[in-house]
Write an enzyme that holds these catalytic residues in place. Structure first.
Site, PDB file in Angstrom:
ATOM      1  CG  ASN A  83      20.891  24.108 -32.171  1.00 22.51           C
ATOM      2  OD1 ASN A  83      20.781  23.425 -31.278  1.00 22.51           O
ATOM      3  ND2 ASN A  83      21.822  24.656 -32.585  1.00 22.51           N
ATOM      4  CG  ASP A 120      21.448  28.792 -35.834  1.00 24.86           C
ATOM      5  OD1 ASP A 120      22.156  28.993 -35.051  1.00 24.86           O
ATOM      6  OD2 ASP A 120      21.257  28.290 -36.792  1.00 24.86           O
ATOM      7  CB  ALA A 142      24.079  27.942 -26.612  1.00 26.40           C
ATOM      8  NE  ARG A 202      41.598   8.561 -28.397  1.00 24.71           N
ATOM      9  CZ  ARG A 202      40.802   8.576 -28.075  1.00 24.71           C
ATOM     10  NH1 ARG A 202      40.161   9.589 -26.880  1.00 24.71           N
ATOM     11  NH2 ARG A 202      39.757   7.329 -28.178  1.00 24.71           N
ATOM     12  N   GLY A 227      49.005  13.961 -28.765  1.00 26.74           N
ATOM     13  CA  GLY A 227      48.843  15.323 -28.671  1.00 26.74           C
ATOM     14  C   GLY A 227      47.363  14.768 -27.626  1.00 26.74           C
ATOM     15  CE  LYS A 252      32.312  26.557 -24.757  1.00 26.10           C
ATOM     16  NZ  LYS A 252      31.125  27.438 -24.838  1.00 26.10           N
ATOM     17  NE  ARG A 276      41.837  14.313 -19.812  1.00 30.97           N
ATOM     18  CZ  ARG A 276      42.871  13.692 -20.372  1.00 30.97           C
ATOM     19  NH1 ARG A 276      43.920  13.565 -19.510  1.00 30.97           N
ATOM     20  NH2 ARG A 276      43.254  14.079 -21.678  1.00 30.97           N
ATOM     21  CB  ILE A 318      26.075  21.997 -17.959  1.00 31.42           C
ATOM     22  CG1 ILE A 318      27.251  20.922 -18.294  1.00 31.42           C
ATOM     23  CG2 ILE A 318      26.614  22.547 -16.520  1.00 31.42           C
ATOM     24  CD1 ILE A 318      28.602  21.806 -17.805  1.00 31.42           C
ATOM     25  CE1 TYR A 328      33.750  22.651 -27.092  1.00 30.09           C
ATOM     26  CE2 TYR A 328      35.542  21.688 -26.335  1.00 30.09           C
ATOM     27  CZ  TYR A 328      34.500  22.038 -25.916  1.00 30.09           C
ATOM     28  OH  TYR A 328      33.298  22.276 -24.583  1.00 30.09           O
TER      29      TYR A 328
HETATM   30  N1  UDP Z   1      39.037   7.854 -22.956  1.00 24.90           N
HETATM   31  C1  UDP Z   1      39.671   6.293 -22.628  1.00 24.90           C
HETATM   32  N2  UDP Z   1      38.715   6.097 -23.215  1.00 24.90           N
HETATM   33  C2  UDP Z   1      37.319   6.580 -23.645  1.00 24.90           C
HETATM   34  C3  UDP Z   1      36.821   7.490 -24.042  1.00 24.90           C
HETATM   35  C4  UDP Z   1      37.918   8.802 -23.094  1.00 24.90           C
HETATM   36  O1  UDP Z   1      40.234   6.303 -21.791  1.00 24.90           O
HETATM   37  O2  UDP Z   1      36.683   5.849 -24.587  1.00 24.90           O
HETATM   38  C5  UDP Z   1      40.267   8.903 -21.929  1.00 24.90           C
HETATM   39  C6  UDP Z   1      40.769   9.416 -22.650  1.00 24.90           C
HETATM   40  O3  UDP Z   1      41.984   8.909 -23.403  1.00 24.90           O
HETATM   41  C7  UDP Z   1      40.734  10.908 -21.776  1.00 24.90           C
HETATM   42  C8  UDP Z   1      40.281  10.420 -21.267  1.00 24.90           C
HETATM   43  O4  UDP Z   1      38.881   9.438 -20.928  1.00 24.90           O
HETATM   44  O5  UDP Z   1      42.653  10.349 -21.374  1.00 24.90           O
HETATM   45  C9  UDP Z   1      39.290  11.972 -20.604  1.00 24.90           C
HETATM   46  O6  UDP Z   1      38.552  11.687 -21.960  1.00 24.90           O
HETATM   47  P1  UDP Z   1      37.785  13.186 -22.190  1.00 24.90           P
HETATM   48  O7  UDP Z   1      37.541  12.897 -23.837  1.00 24.90           O
HETATM   49  O8  UDP Z   1      36.199  12.303 -21.549  1.00 24.90           O
HETATM   50  O9  UDP Z   1      38.321  14.423 -21.783  1.00 24.90           O
HETATM   51  P2  UDP Z   1      38.756  15.299 -22.371  1.00 24.90           P
HETATM   52  O10 UDP Z   1      39.869  14.780 -23.057  1.00 24.90           O
HETATM   53  O11 UDP Z   1      39.065  16.426 -23.469  1.00 24.90           O
HETATM   54  O12 UDP Z   1      39.716  15.869 -21.419  1.00 24.90           O
END
Ligand code: UDP
Length: 330
Positions: A32, A54, A75, A262, A264, A146, A210, A12, A142
């Site tokens: 950095n 840094d 950063a 995944r 979570g 942030k 998303r 960005i 993370y």
């Molecule tokens: N995602 C996916 N395949 C990948 C990487 C990510 O389907 O190889 C999916 C992930 O499960 C999520 C979405 O893409 O639902 C966005 O993931 P990203 O890591 O970009 O952002 P975040 O999960 O932090 O919103």
């Protein structure tokens, strides 16, 4: 104006610096170069000052804040899994460095600091679209670091009257989205796979959605925040609409495979952007279709990027499954 962009060599940041130069500002980049890349600034390198430093350690970089009008603090270390594996590194980069940048800004009386925060502070939201007043629930280092950075910025705003705005970015995508050795954001992963004619690795059944926002729209939001007369505000920046991962696969017109879901991770992120529209007078311009077209026209950028597959992703996300699995039950 005289402007500092921390993280100006990043994804960005480099787009922001280009726009600021186009608008005839004087820009100093502090970076950095750990995940940022000087090549991102190739087009304008003769028009800016770049300082490799840094920010988590107080040093001679601070003197660059003299006579600066505006600081954009971008950063940071990104990505979920490495933040689980190296929490103190993330604390240094995202919290301690923010404290140092705030103190430098205070010492030299800068007129405004704009902080790039993350929508990951909402964790798995209960309300959609999610507004700035919803519950904060960082689920991994993370997101936490942030958010702590944002808290520092707002605290300095309250106590020391340092003018500031914090923008909570949703899923930013665009050319130069970082693709380093870490397994990272979905577009970087998918574009490298597409270019190599490998299947896109869709997490779960791909129905998760998303709020994707194109990088030039985030740059406009950053600039509007700096030059509009607003102060002490936290503002969501997203497109205000969602799309599923399956939609992206369709737009990229690629073969794909499904890899384990995944637990979570949120099934949906969706920004309520009414505050941005109202007080920033900002709205996104680039639709997902247009954004993806722009990426496809620049797909060669991902030639050097790592090509992830089912096996390497399984290895790279081990700590995710080890540590984050229980979150969705809360
Ligand atoms: N995602 C996916 N395949 C990948 C990487 C990510 O389907 O190889 C999916 C992930 O499960 C999520 C979405 O893409 O639902 C966005 O993931 P990203 O890591 O970009 O952002 P975040 O999960 O932090 O919103």
């Amino acid at each position: 104006m005289k402007i500092i962009v921390t993280g100006g060599a990043g994804f960005i940041g480099s787009h922001l610096v280009e726009k600021l130069i186009l608008d005839s500002h004087e820009v100093i980049v502090l970076d950095n170069l750990s995940t940022g890349n000087l090549e991102n600034l190739d087009q304008i390198k003769n028009k800016i000052k770049i300082i490799k430093c840094d920010l988590s350690i107080k040093g001679s970089w601070i003197k660059n804040f003299k006579d600066i009008d505006i600081v954009f603090h971008l950063a940071a270390l990104a990505d979920i899994v490495p933040s689980i594996e190296h929490p103190s590194k993330y604390f240094q980069s995202n919290v301690t460095a923010t404290l140092n940048v705030l103190e430098a800004s205070r010492e030299f009386n800068i007129s405004k600091i704009i902080y790039s925060a993350s929508s990951s502070c909402y964790g798995i939201p209960k309300v959609y679209p999610t507004s700035e007043v919803e519950k904060i629930m960082p689920l991994y280092p993370y997101a936490l670091t942030k958010y702590l950075g944002e808290q520092l910025v707002m605290h300095w705003n309250n106590v020391y009257k340092l003018p500031s705005v914090s923008l909570r970015f949703f899923n930013v995508y665009g050319t130069r989205s970082r693709t380093s050795s870490n397994y990272g954001a979905v577009f970087g992963v998918f574009l490298a796979q597409k270019l190599a004619n490998k299947p896109l690795t869709v997490v779960g059944d791909g129905t998760q959605s998303r709020d994707f926002i194109y990088v030039s729209d985030t740059v406009e939001a950053l600039i509007d925040s700096a030059f509009n007369n607003i102060n002490g505000e936290i503002i969501n920046i997203g497109y205000g609409l969602t799309c599923t991962i399956n939609d992206i696969v369709k737009l990229l017109n690629s073969k794909f495979i499904n890899i384990p879901k995944r637990s979570g991770e949120p099934d949906c992120t969706w920004a309520d952007i009414s505050k941005a529209k109202k007080i920033l007078k900002w709205k996104p311009k680039i639709s997902l279709k247009e954004g993806v077209n722009k990426l496809m026209n620049n797909i060669d950028y991902w030639k050097e990027a790592p090509i992830w597959d089912e096996k390497s992703i399984e290895k790279a996300t081990k700590s995710w499954f080890k540590y984050l699995g229980h979150q969705s039950e809360k």
